[in-house]
Motif scaffolding. Sequence first.
Motif, PDB file in Angstrom:
ATOM      1  N   GLU A 113      28.752  44.371  82.603  1.00 57.22           N
ATOM      2  CA  GLU A 113      30.078  44.375  83.211  1.00 57.22           C
ATOM      3  C   GLU A 113      30.327  45.648  84.007  1.00 57.22           C
ATOM      4  O   GLU A 113      31.183  45.667  84.910  1.00 57.22           O
ATOM      5  CB  GLU A 113      31.158  44.222  82.132  1.00 57.22           C
ATOM      6  CG  GLU A 113      31.227  45.343  81.107  1.00 57.22           C
ATOM      7  CD  GLU A 113      30.218  45.228  79.999  1.00 57.22           C
ATOM      8  OE1 GLU A 113      30.213  46.077  79.094  1.00 57.22           O
ATOM      9  OE2 GLU A 113      29.417  44.261  80.050  1.00 57.22           O
ATOM     10  N   GLU A 114      29.595  46.702  83.713  1.00 58.55           N
ATOM     11  CA  GLU A 114      29.738  47.956  84.444  1.00 58.55           C
ATOM     12  C   GLU A 114      28.640  48.165  85.475  1.00 58.55           C
ATOM     13  O   GLU A 114      28.873  48.788  86.513  1.00 58.55           O
ATOM     14  CB  GLU A 114      29.750  49.138  83.472  1.00 58.55           C
ATOM     15  CG  GLU A 114      30.905  49.121  82.478  1.00 58.55           C
ATOM     16  CD  GLU A 114      30.893  50.339  81.581  1.00 58.55           C
ATOM     17  OE1 GLU A 114      30.503  51.419  82.070  1.00 58.55           O
ATOM     18  OE2 GLU A 114      31.261  50.223  80.404  1.00 58.55           O
ATOM     19  N   THR A 115      27.455  47.670  85.195  1.00 56.66           N
ATOM     20  CA  THR A 115      26.334  47.882  86.102  1.00 56.66           C
ATOM     21  C   THR A 115      26.202  46.782  87.141  1.00 56.66           C
ATOM     22  O   THR A 115      25.666  47.002  88.231  1.00 56.66           O
ATOM     23  CB  THR A 115      25.023  47.965  85.317  1.00 56.66           C
ATOM     24  OG1 THR A 115      24.784  46.713  84.645  1.00 56.66           O
ATOM     25  CG2 THR A 115      25.065  49.076  84.290  1.00 56.66           C
ATOM     26  N   GLY A 116      26.670  45.587  86.805  1.00 57.68           N
ATOM     27  CA  GLY A 116      26.390  44.444  87.655  1.00 57.68           C
ATOM     28  C   GLY A 116      25.069  43.809  87.247  1.00 57.68           C
ATOM     29  O   GLY A 116      24.251  44.427  86.554  1.00 57.68           O
ATOM     30  N   VAL A 117      24.859  42.560  87.683  1.00 60.71           N
ATOM     31  CA  VAL A 117      23.671  41.832  87.240  1.00 60.71           C
ATOM     32  C   VAL A 117      22.389  42.443  87.805  1.00 60.71           C
ATOM     33  O   VAL A 117      21.418  42.702  87.076  1.00 60.71           O
ATOM     34  CB  VAL A 117      23.770  40.346  87.646  1.00 60.71           C
ATOM     35  CG1 VAL A 117      22.490  39.604  87.261  1.00 60.71           C
ATOM     36  CG2 VAL A 117      24.978  39.694  86.981  1.00 60.71           C
ATOM     37  N   ALA A 118      22.355  42.704  89.098  1.00 56.95           N
ATOM     38  CA  ALA A 118      21.129  43.223  89.723  1.00 56.95           C
ATOM     39  C   ALA A 118      20.759  44.589  89.157  1.00 56.95           C
ATOM     40  O   ALA A 118      19.607  44.822  88.762  1.00 56.95           O
ATOM     41  CB  ALA A 118      21.315  43.311  91.238  1.00 56.95           C
ATOM     42  N   ALA A 119      21.723  45.491  89.104  1.00 55.69           N
ATOM     43  CA  ALA A 119      21.448  46.817  88.551  1.00 55.69           C
ATOM     44  C   ALA A 119      21.141  46.733  87.058  1.00 55.69           C
ATOM     45  O   ALA A 119      20.344  47.520  86.535  1.00 55.69           O
ATOM     46  CB  ALA A 119      22.641  47.746  88.784  1.00 55.69           C
ATOM     47  N   GLY A 120      21.753  45.763  86.369  1.00 52.91           N
ATOM     48  CA  GLY A 120      21.470  45.598  84.944  1.00 52.91           C
ATOM     49  C   GLY A 120      20.042  45.167  84.701  1.00 52.91           C
ATOM     50  O   GLY A 120      19.383  45.663  83.775  1.00 52.91           O
ATOM     51  N   VAL A 121      19.546  44.245  85.516  1.00 50.06           N
ATOM     52  CA  VAL A 121      18.144  43.817  85.388  1.00 50.06           C
ATOM     53  C   VAL A 121      17.206  44.986  85.675  1.00 50.06           C
ATOM     54  O   VAL A 121      16.190  45.178  84.989  1.00 50.06           O
ATOM     55  CB  VAL A 121      17.859  42.638  86.339  1.00 50.06           C
ATOM     56  CG1 VAL A 121      16.372  42.305  86.347  1.00 50.06           C
ATOM     57  CG2 VAL A 121      18.669  41.415  85.919  1.00 50.06           C
ATOM     58  N   ALA A 122      17.546  45.774  86.690  1.00 49.71           N
ATOM     59  CA  ALA A 122      16.734  46.966  86.977  1.00 49.71           C
ATOM     60  C   ALA A 122      16.775  47.950  85.819  1.00 49.71           C
ATOM     61  O   ALA A 122      15.765  48.587  85.497  1.00 49.71           O
ATOM     62  CB  ALA A 122      17.233  47.638  88.255  1.00 49.71           C
ATOM     63  N   ALA A 123      17.932  48.070  85.163  1.00 52.63           N
ATOM     64  CA  ALA A 123      18.058  48.956  84.008  1.00 52.63           C
ATOM     65  C   ALA A 123      17.185  48.485  82.855  1.00 52.63           C
ATOM     66  O   ALA A 123      16.584  49.293  82.147  1.00 52.63           O
ATOM     67  CB  ALA A 123      19.510  49.047  83.572  1.00 52.63           C
ATOM     68  N   VAL A 124      17.108  47.171  82.661  1.00 48.44           N
ATOM     69  CA  VAL A 124      16.231  46.630  81.617  1.00 48.44           C
ATOM     70  C   VAL A 124      14.780  47.030  81.893  1.00 48.44           C
ATOM     71  O   VAL A 124      14.047  47.475  81.002  1.00 48.44           O
ATOM     72  CB  VAL A 124      16.363  45.096  81.537  1.00 48.44           C
ATOM     73  CG1 VAL A 124      15.279  44.500  80.641  1.00 48.44           C
ATOM     74  CG2 VAL A 124      17.738  44.711  80.999  1.00 48.44           C
ATOM     75  N   GLY A 125      14.349  46.878  83.137  1.00 48.87           N
ATOM     76  CA  GLY A 125      12.990  47.274  83.495  1.00 48.87           C
ATOM     77  C   GLY A 125      12.748  48.757  83.281  1.00 48.87           C
ATOM     78  O   GLY A 125      11.682  49.165  82.796  1.00 48.87           O
TER      79      GLY A 125
END
Length: 345
Positions: A113-125
């Motif tokens: 909710e704070e990072t957004g979906v695209a940035a969240g997926v990148a954060a997971v990586g």
Amino acid sequence: MLYGIAAAATALLLSAFLTGVLRVPALRLGVTDRRRRRPLPLSGGTAVAPATVLVATTADATGLVPLGAGVGRVVTAAGCVALLGLAADLRRLRWWVTPAGTAVAAGFVVPYEETGVAAGVAAVGAIVVATVAFRGLDHADGLAGTAGAVGAFGLAACATAELMDGPAALLGVLAAALAGFLLHNWFPARAGLGASGALFTGFVLAASAVFVRAGQGIGAGAAVLYGVTALGCADAALVVLGRLLDRRAVTRGRPDHLGHRLRRLGLAPRAVPVLLGAGSAGAALVAVCVHTGRLAPGAVGWVAAASAVLVLALVRRPVTPVFRPRQRVASASSQVSERLRVRSG
């Protein structure tokens, strides 16, 4: 403040106690470092992770140091990653199991909710890469514990600057638990961290960095995450590049990490964690300055440049082809019998 200090002191003592107590069971069960010439019990992971989780959750449950829902998810996911690492310590797993399990755990802690979906997926990586890379630091006495404690302390400073008491408390407890473990892991080590402790530490560091920086800019967030995990990333880059140049399988273990190569250059065993720990502290300091706005995110480029110089300087240095096989130590009675036989003969 006082409650945080008390929690950290408790974690330090508990981790030191568990590391020492669990050494004998680890030896009897065969939970040892397979890469060593002598059996090294991997009781550090089964001490650092439980000590950190127990102290943090107890402080949260009693209301002394509330962690918050997001940090609670980090603690739960990190515990699951520690169990995955314990399975890797007990038996060999396929190379993809650890990254896959870490990715699943990371998917539950990223605040989309704070990072957004695209940035969240990148954060997971990024969490997966940083966690797996940190595991590689558990190859030299005192190195992983030192790097983990330094990184946790730096991130705790970042969380404190944001008035985020939950992450700051968790990271302070982790740093203290690693300090307690280091009492048994400094050269010559009497206990190792193992995959369980290394994956747990790397995951908490990476996930906490993402949590603290969520919603504050991707560039600066990536700079902070890299700064607190720079040593693990440099070690991973050295290993991957060296094995590719030697045309060897990247996933096949070999004594070609940073500590191994520095030892081949003549550096003393005790000097390896001191030297690399100092470099890790410098990178963490840059990350803290970037987070607080005292330095631009581009300042981490100097850390990356120093890491690149180190990797390129060491990548072509000769290394031992394979790990030396573990040698069984003869008992005192058998040694005496052998000496008497030689003398009589």
